[in-house]
Design an enzyme around this catalytic site. Structure first.
Site, PDB file in Angstrom:
ATOM      1  N   LYS A   1      17.012   1.966 -13.598  1.00  0.00           N
ATOM      2  CA  LYS A   1      15.705   2.023 -14.390  1.00  0.00           C
ATOM      3  C   LYS A   1      15.354   1.203 -15.567  1.00  0.00           C
ATOM      4  O   LYS A   1      16.145   1.153 -16.327  1.00  0.00           O
ATOM      5  CB  LYS A   1      15.759   3.652 -14.552  1.00  0.00           C
TER       6      LYS A   1
ATOM      7  N   TYR B   1      20.888   2.671 -16.190  1.00  0.00           N
ATOM      8  CA  TYR B   1      19.445   3.662 -16.898  1.00  0.00           C
ATOM      9  C   TYR B   1      19.047   2.160 -18.069  1.00  0.00           C
ATOM     10  O   TYR B   1      20.597   2.261 -18.675  1.00  0.00           O
ATOM     11  CB  TYR B   1      20.149   4.362 -17.144  1.00  0.00           C
TER      12      TYR B   1
END
Length: 319
Positions: free
Chosen positions: A166, A138
């Site tokens: 992400k 992330y």
């Protein structure tokens, strides 16, 4: 369920409804999961930033994740955020998530203290070795103060540490450079990490990101209008970029709700998360629009502005 590799499509970061006492409202959360699955999403990301993970106790994290996993019931994969400051704490969250039935894990770089790229690599490798679930990085430098370089991501993709990324960096040029590093729009399948999934967290530029070659989107406002993001994704996959752009533009207008909270009274995160929850309450999906303490709840005037955005987007409130 088995995680599709590479993960693709629309994977909303699931809001965590709270009751008036600040505890997880599992009934509302169950309705929200059904709303998202009915909207055609391809996965669910529990315990991310939009889930207010940083505000939840470990017990509340477990309650929220268990609810999402149980209600999803294998219809779509569930990714579990295991976000914390240091590797040992992240590993503990990861083990708990695995026990609760998560299909994959999502972790940031360590934070509070600044870390070097080599330390970040060690962090992800130890986490992947400790818990045998696909691991997604992330990238959110505004929160963790470290930007994951394209070279580091490629290295961790090639050696199998990471299943995907992400990207919530807000750096559209950096995202494009990463895609090129991984083989480019047309070379991803034969590139250095063909099973690696890249998801954008920038919900206002999804059509452009899909054209550049990302595999999907993790849209916070996808809690409110999951079907809209699925239509955008489907149009892009079909090569109908005019339709994708039209849907994106409607969603840009809807996203304007994140700024309804007065800047003199609350932070931008409080305004954004409060607007999502206010919208879900107005749509009859959750019972209470409260955000976690010490965030400030939207006032009646701001909620009225959220209602206006919903109606303009073709999502009439029921409350």
């Amino acid at each position: 369920m088995s995680l599709t590799a590479p993960l693709h499509g629309v994977v909303p970061p699931v809001c965590t409804p709270l009751d008036s006492q600040g505890e997880v409202d599992t009934s509302s959360l169950a309705r929200l999961v059904e709303h998202l699955v009915a909207g055609g999403v391809h996965g669910l990301f529990a315990l991310g930033s939009t889930s207010e993970v940083a505000y939840l106790t470990d017990e509340q994290r477990s309650t929220a994740l268990e609810t999402v996993v149980n209600v999803a019931d294998g219809r779509v994969p569930v990714l579990a955020g295991v976000i914390d400051t240091t590797t040992p704490r992240v590993v503990e969250h990861a083990r708990s998530a695995a026990e609760l039935g998560a299909d994959a894990l999502v972790a940031t770089a360590p934070f509070y203290t600044r870390t070097h790229g080599k330390e970040i690599a060690q962090h992800f490798r130890r986490l992947r070795a400790a818990v045998d679930l696909p691991l997604f990085a992330y990238d959110i430098p505004v929160a963790v103060h470290s930007k994951l370089s394209a070279a580091l991501v490629r290295e961790l993709a090639e050696d199998g540490t990471l299943a995907g990324l992400k990207d919530s960096s807000g750096d559209e040029g950096g995202l494009r450079r990463l895609l090129v590093e991984l083989g480019g729009r047309d070379g991803r399948k034969e590139g250095p990490a063909p099973r690696f999934s890249v998801l954008t967290g920038s919900e206002l530029t999804v059509d452009a990101a899909l054209l550049a070659g990302v595999d999907g989107v993790v849209p916070g406002i996808g809690n409110v209008d999951p079907a809209g993001y699925v239509r955008l994704y489907d149009a892009a996959r079909a090569g109908n970029w005019a339709l994708a752009a039209k849907e994106q533009e409607r969603l840009v207008e809807l996203f304007g709700m994140v700024d309804v909270g007065p800047e003199a009274d609350m932070g931008r995160s409080s305004s954004a998360l409060g607007s999502f929850k206010a919208a879900l309450h107005l749509l009859g999906i959750i019972e209470c629009g409260d955000t976690a303490f010490p965030q400030i709840r939207l006032n009646a005037e701001s909620v009225g502005l959220v209602a206006q955005r919903l109606r303009a987007a073709g999502l009439p409130p029921v409350r």
